[in-house]
Design an enzyme around this catalytic site. Structure first.
Site, PDB file in Angstrom:
ATOM      1  N   LYS A 157       0.886  -1.169   0.000  1.00 43.08           N
ATOM      2  CA  LYS A 157       0.000   0.000   0.000  1.00 43.08           C
ATOM      3  C   LYS A 157       0.921   1.215   0.000  1.00 43.08           C
ATOM      4  O   LYS A 157       1.240   1.784   1.057  1.00 43.08           O
ATOM      5  CB  LYS A 157      -0.904  -0.064   1.238  1.00 43.08           C
ATOM      6  CG  LYS A 157      -2.145   0.781   1.113  1.00 43.08           C
ATOM      7  CD  LYS A 157      -3.144   0.417   2.194  1.00 43.08           C
ATOM      8  CE  LYS A 157      -4.223   1.477   2.326  1.00 43.08           C
ATOM      9  NZ  LYS A 157      -5.015   1.741   1.146  1.00 43.08           N
TER      10      LYS A 157
HETATM   11  C1  PLP Z   1      -6.388  -0.451  -4.054  1.00 43.71           C
HETATM   12  C2  PLP Z   1      -7.101  -0.970  -2.861  1.00 43.71           C
HETATM   13  N1  PLP Z   1      -7.656  -2.183  -2.904  1.00 43.71           N
HETATM   14  C3  PLP Z   1      -8.316  -2.704  -1.857  1.00 43.71           C
HETATM   15  C4  PLP Z   1      -8.460  -1.987  -0.677  1.00 43.71           C
HETATM   16  C5  PLP Z   1      -9.193  -2.591   0.491  1.00 43.71           C
HETATM   17  O1  PLP Z   1      -8.290  -2.927   1.499  1.00 43.71           O
HETATM   18  P1  PLP Z   1      -8.734  -2.948   3.023  1.00 43.71           P
HETATM   19  O2  PLP Z   1      -9.916  -3.794   3.103  1.00 43.71           O
HETATM   20  O3  PLP Z   1      -7.563  -3.523   3.732  1.00 43.71           O
HETATM   21  O4  PLP Z   1      -9.019  -1.549   3.416  1.00 43.71           O
HETATM   22  C6  PLP Z   1      -7.916  -0.714  -0.599  1.00 43.71           C
HETATM   23  C7  PLP Z   1      -8.048   0.069   0.638  1.00 43.71           C
HETATM   24  O5  PLP Z   1      -7.134   0.156   1.397  1.00 43.71           O
HETATM   25  C8  PLP Z   1      -7.208  -0.194  -1.705  1.00 43.71           C
HETATM   26  O6  PLP Z   1      -6.681   1.034  -1.654  1.00 43.71           O
END
Ligand code: PLP
Length: 311
Positions: A157
């Protein structure tokens, strides 16, 4: 954006308006940062952070993937977040930890630049709106493909990687849709610009696998566990674009958005064009888990300790 009083920066709680960086901060120029999006909920147990340690572990792994040593442990960041929430007197909030290459070194070799850490927390409603959560949203398959593992690290991330999501989000909103769905390099369904995706066909829940350039979402993991506990079959497999249009139900999951039904994609109604029964069922249990109403998932909540009052 609703401001809070304090932000945690490099070990100290400082006033919100003083949380500043130099314009030559490395991360501002090259996107050399990693971050998390976490939520805390007002539950009957008190303010509780949802899957806190899992989020902080992912932060650490994202940092490691970009060769960024984090000068704090998960336990230290967890305690700092508790203090931040308590001192800001937030009953529920969105939490944004950020680890970034700071000021002092320019050029693309980042390893001599300092690593700074900040955590902000503020009140933030449902990212795709309360109406989106109840009635479903309209989405558009983006012309932008999701970043691939041959050029970046979809599992991290990382700040710079979000330019990809930003392009997709702008495109979808300018075209009048609420969210973008990105395909991967092979044309398989990948995810939303900030959410993972689930497709329900004939009662079976399908979601793209780890190899489809997705972020390994913590809400995604929770949804998979909940769906299986509810007796639903969950299959992680590549999904063709047409399967979105042919689906009985589609929904998105993410920390900011929570669980959001998708009622239309590229102007095709999904199922009846309203949130379907599987989506509703999983969404209800997911919300119970977030708000501490589901005994079975209580271990996912990290209750913020109430600071002891001094006389
Ligand atoms: C590109 C992306 N995909 C999926 C998610 C979902 O991840 P999470 O459930 O850990 O927030 C996020 C959010 O953080 C994201 O930015």
């Amino acid at each position: 954006m609703e401001q809070a009083d304090l932000i945690w920066m490099n070990g100290e709680l400082i006033p919100w308006e003083d949380a500043k960086v130099h314009v030559l901060t490395h991360g501002l120029h090259y996107g050399t940062g990693v971050f998390e999006g976490i939520r805390a909920y007002d539950t009957e147990l008190g303010t509780a952070v949802f899957r806190h340690t899992e989020h902080l572990d992912r932060l650490m792994r994202s940092a490691q993937l970009y060769y960024m040593p984090v000068p704090y442990s998960v336990e230290e960041l967890r305690a700092a977040t508790h203090e931040l929430i308590a001192r800001n007197e937030l009953a529920s909030c969105y939490i944004r930890p950020l680890v970034f290459r700071g000021y002092g070194q320019m050029g693309l070799f980042p390893l001599d630049a300092p690593v700074d850490v900040a955590i902000a927390a503020w009140s933030w409603g449902a990212y795709l709106g309360d109406e989106g959560k109840s009635k479903g949203i309209r989405a558009k398959v983006s012309s932008w493909r999701r970043i691939g593992p041959d050029s970046m690290i979809p599992h991290a991330k990382a700040s710079g990687q979000y330019l990809n999501s930003v392009l997709a989000k702008i495109e979808s909103q300018k075209a009048g849709y609420e969210e973008a769905i990105l395909l991967d390099d092979l044309g398989h369904v990948c995810e939303g610009s900030g959410e993972n995706i689930f497709v329900v066909r004939d009662g079976v829940v399908h979601t793209p696998p780890q190899t489809a350039s997705i972020l390994d979402g913590i809400s995604r993991r929770s949804v998979i566990e909940i769906a299986r506990d509810e007796g639903l079959e969950v299959v992680e497999r590549d999904l063709a674009r047409a399967e979105l249009y042919l689906a009985d139900e589609v929904f998105l999951s993410g920390t900011a958005a929570e669980l959001v039904p998708v009622r239309e994609i590229d102007d095709h109604a999904i199922g009846e064009g309203i949130p379907g029964p599987v989506t509703r069922r999983v969404q209800a249990v997911f919300e119970d888990a977030l708000y501490g109403r589901a005994e079975r998932y209580r271990s996912w909540l990290d209750v913020v300790p109430v600071p002891s009052r001094t006389a």
